[in-house]
Write an enzyme that holds these catalytic residues in place. Structure first.
Site, PDB file in Angstrom:
ATOM      1  CB  CYS A  63      16.023 -13.473 -43.019  1.00  0.00           C
ATOM      2  SG  CYS A  63      15.281 -11.876 -43.393  1.00  0.00           S
ATOM      3  CB  SER A  64      15.242 -14.200 -38.426  1.00  0.00           C
ATOM      4  OG  SER A  64      16.385 -13.362 -38.600  1.00  0.00           O
ATOM      5  CB  CYS A  65      12.484  -9.202 -40.443  1.00  0.00           C
ATOM      6  SG  CYS A  65      13.762  -9.134 -41.717  1.00  0.00           S
ATOM      7  CB  CYS A  96      10.732 -12.955 -41.171  1.00  0.00           C
ATOM      8  SG  CYS A  96      11.985 -12.376 -42.329  1.00  0.00           S
TER       9      CYS A  96
END
Lengths: 106, 221
Positions: free
Chosen positions: B129-131, B126
């Protein structure tokens, strides 16, 4: 950095080796995660809003804060923006917790 | 910069800690001063409970629920897909419905399952971000959220894979999937040689978190 990019938009940039060390999440980090889930379930915050709030922290805070610190800062800003909580009560409550006048919970 | 206002007399959070400043004892982090964002979490949580938005029990239940999420859930789906062709087709077509057959809830955000083949290896990142498919894998590891992984996975995936000890033959193509808040990915790895004759449970034991993200491949023995 490319002017068209914002600081969180890092795909494709040069960077160093991936550090594979991890850490066990501290209880407070789990509570930050839980907070987001509960607020999402109530329809108060969405994941997109959370991300927008993180992106708006600014490059300096983004890099300085840990992952769940970013989440917490973003959620708090969003809750203030939506007037779910007020600045004064937040400041007062934080001071109470810090000085031990109020028990930390839950 | 848009930091929450908090009427805060000093800054800590590990950056500017005053060693003479005394904090109330914390059961979680003994002898560590309460960092600014921890205090913020406690303050916000207590205000929201007071306002009736959720209860302390809701918070505790959600933390427990998160603690119960782990890559074992994704591994069960993979092991079933390896042993049941029909299930594999259903998993690739609609992971939510397929997971429900095993009593697994994939959560509110759609998860696409990408199948590795001898010709194509899939990798998930991702970049923004951090999905991450948290409901199937638990919380993401730190490296997944790191600047170095997010930056490089789309630029030089083969080198990143090598850092994880995963050397792919030069003729294997790598497809990198960039997750978003609305679409997450999990990898269906190739069933390793040497796993013939293994039952579903034993197979699930071969499936690591890293193989479900695509930075590693499962190995038997």
């Amino acid at each position: 950095m490319d002017k068209a990019r914002r600081h969180h938009d890092m795909g494709g940039l040069e960077a160093g080796p991936v550090n594979r060390d991890g850490h066990d999440h501290a209880p407070w980090e789990k509570r930050v995660d839980a907070l987001m889930v509960l607020l999402g379930r109530q329809g108060i915050l969405t994941v997109d809003e959370l991300r927008r709030g993180i992106e708006e922290l600014g490059a300096d805070a983004y890099d300085r804060y840990s992952y769940y610190e970013r989440w917490m800062a973003s959620m708090t800003n969003l809750l203030l923006e939506k007037r779910i909580i007020e600045v004064d009560e937040l400041g007062e409550r934080m001071a109470e917790i810090e000085t031990g006048r109020r028990e930390a919970l839950p | 910069m848009n930091e929450p206002a908090g009427g805060h007399p000093h800054e800590h959070g590990g950056y500017d800690v005053d060693p003479t400043h005394h904090h109330p004892p914390q059961p979680d982090l003994e002898d560590t001063p309460l960092a600014r964002h921890q205090v913020m979490q406690m303050a916000v949580t207590s205000l929201l409970i007071e306002k009736g938005i959720f209860s302390g029990d809701d918070m505790r239940a959600q933390v427990e629920r998160m603690d119960g999420l782990n890559p074992g859930l994704g591994a069960r789906l993979v092991a079933r897909a390896w042993t049941d062709h029909g299930f594999r087709q259903r998993l690739l077509a609609d992971s939510k419905d397929a997971a429900a057959e095993l009593g697994i809830d994939t959560g509110p955000i759609p998860i696409l399952v990408m199948e590795n083949t001898p010709e194509t290896h899939n990798l998930v990142v991702c970049t923004l971000c951090s999905c991450y498919p948290k409901f199937l894998l638990g919380v993401p590891p730190d490296w997944y959220k790191s600047r170095n992984y997010r930056s490089r996975a789309v630029r030089e995936p083969r080198k990143v894979l090598a850092e994880f000890g995963t050397e792919l033959a030069p003729d294997v193509a790598i497809r990198v999937h960039d997750s978003t808040a609305d679409m997450r990915y999990m990898i269906l790895p190739i069933r390793p040689t040497g796993s013939e004759g293994m039952g579903e449970e034993e197979l699930a034991g071969l499936v690591t978190r890293d193989s479900l993200v695509g930075v590693a491949v499962p190995r038997a023995g």
